[in-house]
Design a protein around this motif. Structure first.
Motif, short mmCIF file in Angstrom:
data_model
loop_
_atom_site.label_atom_id
_atom_site.label_comp_id
_atom_site.label_asym_id
_atom_site.label_seq_id
_atom_site.Cartn_x
_atom_site.Cartn_y
_atom_site.Cartn_z
N GLY A 24 7.09 4.59 -5.84
CA GLY A 24 7.28 3.98 -4.53
C GLY A 24 6.13 4.29 -3.59
O GLY A 24 5.09 4.83 -3.97
N PHE A 25 6.31 3.94 -2.32
CA PHE A 25 5.26 4.19 -1.33
C PHE A 25 5.04 5.68 -1.14
O PHE A 25 3.90 6.14 -1.01
CB PHE A 25 5.63 3.55 0.01
N TYR A 26 6.12 6.46 -1.13
CA TYR A 26 5.97 7.89 -0.92
C TYR A 26 5.15 8.52 -2.04
O TYR A 26 4.25 9.33 -1.79
CB TYR A 26 7.33 8.57 -0.83
N ARG A 28 2.99 7.01 -4.02
CA ARG A 28 1.63 6.47 -4.07
C ARG A 28 0.76 6.95 -2.92
O ARG A 28 -0.42 7.22 -3.10
CB ARG A 28 1.66 4.94 -4.07
N ALA A 29 1.33 7.02 -1.72
CA ALA A 29 0.50 7.35 -0.55
C ALA A 29 1.21 8.21 0.49
O ALA A 29 0.58 9.03 1.15
CB ALA A 29 0.01 6.06 0.11
N GLY A 30 2.51 8.03 0.65
CA GLY A 30 3.24 8.73 1.71
C GLY A 30 3.18 10.24 1.61
O GLY A 30 3.00 10.94 2.62
#
Length: 232
Positions: A24-26, A28-30
């Motif tokens: 998810g976003f977390y 990958r980058a969060g």
């Protein structure tokens, strides 16, 4: 044993089922953005405290003030970890090895009990070597000793604190500790990271799990399902 989607806990640490959507976003980058924001802010706020600790270490142990050592990071790639020094030299004047219990100074015990020796690792977080939360970076010499499952702890960046640290820290066996590390890899999320950070504060305040029973720090990891060495 808990099922894949149940609430994380010690009983489920041995589960190998991976949490769906754990990227998810977390992932990958969060998580990296959170690391940079919190670690940078902490470094600025804690800089005066770090200066005081550095001066105390200099007065008690002399140079170097910082302990530096290669540790395996993401995908087992080595990086240099930074901590405040807590021990005297590893050998006596005649060259004989000195046990950790004798090398660890009174100041060192205080720094470890309060985790103040870990403050420089915030720089490792800012650099991207480490994360605030993840499996602790252990010794490079342990790499060939892991089972294939245990080696999965290197699928994520190592952490200043982690799931194993809030479930026993150094006062647990290596087998359990590594199982908890892999459990974190499969279940990591923003909610879990925040939970770990909150529990870490409580453990530091209560000074629990600083060392393994009968040892000044942590006995060596011998491999596979073997028991617990000093990860510092």
């Amino acid at each position: 044993m808990i099922e894949r989607n149940e609430r994380p806990g010690r009983a489920g640490a041995g589960s190998t089922g991976r949490k769906p959507g754990r990227g998810g976003f977390y992932g990958r980058a969060g998580k990296r953005l959170l690391d940079i924001a919190l670690a940078s802010s902490a470094l600025i706020v804690l800089l005066p405290l770090m200066a005081v600790v550095g001066l105390l270490v200099l007065a008690a142990l002399g140079r170097p003030v910082f302990f530096r050592q290669l540790r395996p990071g993401l995908r087992s790639r080595p990086f240099t970890v930074y901590k405040f020094r807590t021990m005297r030299e590893s050998a006596s004047r005649d060259g004989a090895p000195v046990p950790d219990a004798e090398r660890l100074t009174r100041l060192g015990r205080i720094l470890r009990a309060t985790s103040l020796d870990e403050l420089p690792t915030l720089w490792n977080v800012v650099r991207g070597d480490m994360s605030l939360v993840g499996p602790r970076p252990l010794l490079v010499e342990y790499l060939p000793r892991y089972t294939a499952e245990q080696a999965r702890r290197h699928e994520v960046r190592p952490g200043v604190t982690g799931w194993a640290q809030v479930n026993g820290r150094n006062a647990t066996t290596w087998e359990e500790r590594l199982r908890l590390d892999v459990w974190y890899v499969d279940h990591r999320s923003l909610a879990l990271d925040l939970r770990i950070l909150a529990r870490t504060v409580g453990l530091v305040v209560r000074r629990r799990g600083i060392s393994a029973a009968g040892h000044a720090t942590m006995p060596p990891f011998e491999g596979g399902a073997g028991e617990a060495r000093n990860d510092r």
